[in-house]
Enzyme design. Structure first.
Site, PDB file in Angstrom:
ATOM      1  N   GLU A  31       0.643  -2.812  15.612  1.00 17.20           N
ATOM      2  CA  GLU A  31       0.560  -4.178  15.194  1.00 17.20           C
ATOM      3  C   GLU A  31       1.738  -5.020  15.817  1.00 17.20           C
ATOM      4  O   GLU A  31       1.638  -6.188  15.450  1.00 17.20           O
ATOM      5  CB  GLU A  31       0.893  -4.271  13.592  1.00 17.20           C
ATOM      6  CG  GLU A  31      -0.345  -3.524  12.850  1.00 17.20           C
ATOM      7  CD  GLU A  31      -0.203  -3.805  11.487  1.00 17.20           C
ATOM      8  OE1 GLU A  31      -1.047  -3.386  10.507  1.00 17.20           O
ATOM      9  OE2 GLU A  31       1.105  -3.782  10.921  1.00 17.20           O
ATOM     10  N   ASP A  61       2.757   2.699  -1.899  1.00 12.61           N
ATOM     11  CA  ASP A  61       3.224   3.783  -1.216  1.00 12.61           C
ATOM     12  C   ASP A  61       4.723   4.103  -1.939  1.00 12.61           C
ATOM     13  O   ASP A  61       5.726   3.379  -1.436  1.00 12.61           O
ATOM     14  CB  ASP A  61       3.419   3.449   0.153  1.00 12.61           C
ATOM     15  CG  ASP A  61       3.883   4.750   0.984  1.00 12.61           C
ATOM     16  OD1 ASP A  61       4.473   5.542   0.377  1.00 12.61           O
ATOM     17  OD2 ASP A  61       3.647   4.608   2.228  1.00 12.61           O
ATOM     18  N   GLU A  91       9.817  -4.556   6.937  1.00  9.43           N
ATOM     19  CA  GLU A  91       9.035  -3.311   7.013  1.00  9.43           C
ATOM     20  C   GLU A  91       8.163  -3.677   8.110  1.00  9.43           C
ATOM     21  O   GLU A  91       6.948  -3.710   7.967  1.00  9.43           O
ATOM     22  CB  GLU A  91       8.547  -3.057   5.654  1.00  9.43           C
ATOM     23  CG  GLU A  91       7.806  -1.619   5.424  1.00  9.43           C
ATOM     24  CD  GLU A  91       6.225  -1.666   5.947  1.00  9.43           C
ATOM     25  OE1 GLU A  91       5.871  -1.457   7.297  1.00  9.43           O
ATOM     26  OE2 GLU A  91       5.394  -1.543   5.057  1.00  9.43           O
ATOM     27  N   HIS A 111       1.474   6.046   3.527  1.00 11.09           N
ATOM     28  CA  HIS A 111       0.092   5.224   3.866  1.00 11.09           C
ATOM     29  C   HIS A 111       0.063   5.149   5.758  1.00 11.09           C
ATOM     30  O   HIS A 111      -0.731   4.621   6.073  1.00 11.09           O
ATOM     31  CB  HIS A 111       0.218   3.838   3.364  1.00 11.09           C
ATOM     32  CG  HIS A 111       1.250   2.679   3.896  1.00 11.09           C
ATOM     33  ND1 HIS A 111       2.426   2.791   3.711  1.00 11.09           N
ATOM     34  CD2 HIS A 111       0.860   1.849   4.873  1.00 11.09           C
ATOM     35  CE1 HIS A 111       3.044   1.829   4.348  1.00 11.09           C
ATOM     36  NE2 HIS A 111       2.185   1.102   5.054  1.00 11.09           N
TER      37      HIS A 111
END
Length: 628
Positions: free
Chosen positions: A247, A146, A238, A395
């Site tokens: 997540e 990405d 990240e 992404h």
């Protein structure tokens, strides 16, 4: 020597006997009295009453004994070291063998209830799947490729070199270690790369092969459980998921601030979640029709109809992960901001914010679309990474949440409601959206499972929404073809200013002539655009990026070959100075002031000011004259 685990009936549970080079240290690094430097000590571990009793022996003498209970504070540092705070005092246990250290850690997890913040908020099955997923190199490759993501992180770090030069850096969820390498490139003195998945082994290999072992130390473990020996100046990570929060990695990112100096920084520094109502009849019908499969009364002789209502419910709860044409949005977006520098991880357990939209177009509101931007606020520069639908595709794509019942709105009407995200133990959120049209009886809501999205993206540019054309598409199409045919017959290929040129276009992936082939097949090209020595970008039928440079000439680029900004390869974007191109059907023209658009659409150049294209070269020059 490997760990020998035996059953001990008297102890009421398993016991483990270590005959290995285990060394005990106090917190200042001095060996415990009675243990000769480098000599093996025998460690005995017995399970009892929800904890572990451990003792250390040397030359038949008991050196130390203590108990590890659920309330005992403990952490790891690297593969060989365990730090445990006993009631009798804190000790550091160093194993000479990583296998023995790992087996000791397994016993701790098995027999001592953990107090890890990660384990408390995460079910075991979800955590296992999560770390297994990110342990694959192919998943790391997907993120690294990405280019918008990776290049923006590198720019944010290198353009704020003063925040990294000679500093101690903590990389949370390091993965392949790519951010750690960027920190090293910026002159970091020390980088602690924490990674819980098995890809940490590969990250260590990369560090060693790139001769950076003296700077980057990869620590295999969870940030909630590991130990690092010093405070850090800056944390990089990240941690963003779909819709920013999926997540729940952001909580781990915030948890890591326990190692941050009071004056330290975090990258990213700020996260903005945007949302706006959208209209998409095709998507609404697509999701509604999915459950029709379960209407069949004889599927290979089996009646499925009893499950249709359950299927309808499941599909209705699916967020849609894809990208879309910006013109489906019916208002300006609302924004919800999280300041990562000051936020606590508990702030993300329940996220609630009101929304209010004023319709800029009439239509049917099928749901709310979400995307996010994050800012890296450094001492020198602030760099933004955006997943907006008008920016280069990442992404993360965008996320759309459908309402149970659509709403009808007219221009100027106000819609109000709220968005609520409730964290769950599956490392995700239950998302509730509620929206109504003010002054009417219309109101709709839905509760969606962000853990179970519908990945709808196809890799193709999103379709233009219906009724998007203000002029006759047929007349425009054949009108352009006729004008181009006349221009080409009057001296195409000369390359002199003011003349029409059909440039030979070489594709970015090495193939030649795809643009010419498409021209011959379709005989459709755009209006003439003055180049001023710039570069026009296009794409062939196979989706490859193409470029052509004609010094001081005029470009003739097939309209169908125009590359949307979201698909411009970042290396080309950097090389040619591509700015943020809003309209997907626009023809970009690169100059040293940015990209200009030969279409009646809004576009932003490098200066951040809007530039408007027009229908003729003369008018275009008048509105956006690049320097000669």
């Amino acid at each position: 020597m490997a760990l020998n685990v035996e059953m001990d009936d008297k102890a009421g549970g398993p016991s483990a006997s270590y005959d290995v080079n285990v060394t005990l240290f106090d917190l200042v690094g001095k060996p415990v009295a009675g243990v000769e430097q480098g000599k093996p000590a025998k460690l005995n571990v017995e399970a009892a009453c929800g904890g572990l009793n451990i003792s250390f022996h040397s030359n038949e003498e008991t050196l130390f004994q203590g108990r590890i209970s659920p309330s005992t504070s403990r952490s790891t540092s690297g593969e060989h070291v365990h730090m445990i705070s006993f009631e009798e005092g804190a000790s550091i246990i160093r194993f000479a063998d990583s296998v023995d250290s790992s087996q000791f850690a397994t016993l701790l997890k098995r027999h001592v209830a953990t107090t890890s913040a990660f384990d408390e908020r995460t079910e075991e099955a979800s955590a296992k799947q999560y770390f297994q997923f990110y342990g694959y190199l192919c998943q790391q490759q997907n993120m690294m490729q990405d280019f918008t993501r990776t290049s923006t992180y590198q720019a944010a770090i290198l353009q704020n070199g003063s925040d990294f030069m000679g500093k101690v850096v903590l990389d949370v969820g390091a993965g392949s270690g790519i951010l750690s390498f960027f920190a090293a490139q910026a002159g970091a003195r020390k980088v602690y790369a924490i990674e819980a998945s098995s890809v940490a082994v590969h990250a260590k290999t990369l560090v060693e092969k790139n001769n950076l072992s003296h700077v980057i130390e990869v620590i295999h473990g969870q940030i909630e459980e590991v130990h690092i020996p010093e405070e850090v100046d800056i944390i990089i990570s990240e941690p963003m998921g779909y819709m920013l929060f999926n997540e729940r990695m952001l909580e781990t990112f915030l948890h890591a601030k326990k190692w941050l100096k009071p004056t330290g920084k975090v990258f990213p520094t700020q996260g903005d979640l945007y949302c706006a109502p959208f209209m998409d009849d095709m998507l609404a019908m697509e999701q509604s029709n999915k459950a029709n499969f379960w209407c069949m009364s004889s599927f290979h002789g089996v009646d499925l109809s009893s499950l249709r209502s359950a299927a309808v419910e499941e599909y209705a709860r699916q967020p849609v992960v894809d990208t879309f044409d910006l013109r489906i949005l019916l208002s300006r977006p609302n924004r919800y901001t999280v300041d990562f520098a000051t936020a606590d991880e508990k702030d993300l357990h329940r996220i609630h914010f009101p929304v209010s939209f004023q319709a800029t177009s009439p239509g049917t509101v099928h749901g709310i679309a979400f995307w996010f931007d994050v800012a890296f606020i450094g001492s020198t520069n602030t760099i933004w990474l955006s997943t907006s639908p008008h920016e280069p595709l990442t992404h993360w794509y965008q996320v759309r949440c459908l309402l149970r019942t659509p709403l009808l709105v007219s221009i100027g009407q106000t819609m109000s409601g709220h968005v609520t995200l409730i964290a769950n133990i599956r490392q995700s959120y239950d998302v509730t959206i509620d929206l109504g049209v003010d002054g009417t009886m219309q109101r709709s809501s839905n509760c969606l499972d962000l853990k179970n999205p519908y990945f709808r993206y196809s890799g193709l540019a999103p379709a233009q929404p219906p009724a998007a054309s203000g002029v006759s598409p047929t007349e425009t199409y054949f009108g352009n073809a006729s004008a181009a045919a006349v221009g080409t017959s009057n001296g195409g290929g000369s390359g002199r200013r003011g003349e029409s040129v059909a440039p030979r276009v070489a594709s970015y992936n090495g193939s030649v002539g795809l643009a010419e082939q498409q021209q011959q097949q379709q005989q459709v090209i755009s209006n003439m655009i003055p180049s001023y020595g710039g570069t026009a970008l296009a794409t062939g039928s196979n989706g490859s990026v193409m470029s052509s440079q004609v010094s001081g000439g005029t470009y003739v680029v097939p309209q169908e070959q125009v590359l949307p900004q979201s698909q411009v390869h970042p290396s080309l974007a950097s090389r040619f100075g591509i700015a943020n191109l809003v309209a997907q059907s626009s023809v970009p023209l690169a100059t040293n002031q940015g990209v200009y658009v030969h279409q009646p659409v809004q576009q932003y150049g490098n200066s951040g000011q809007p530039v408007y294209g027009t229908g003729s070269a003369a008018q275009w020059q008048q509105h956006s004259q690049p320097p000669r």
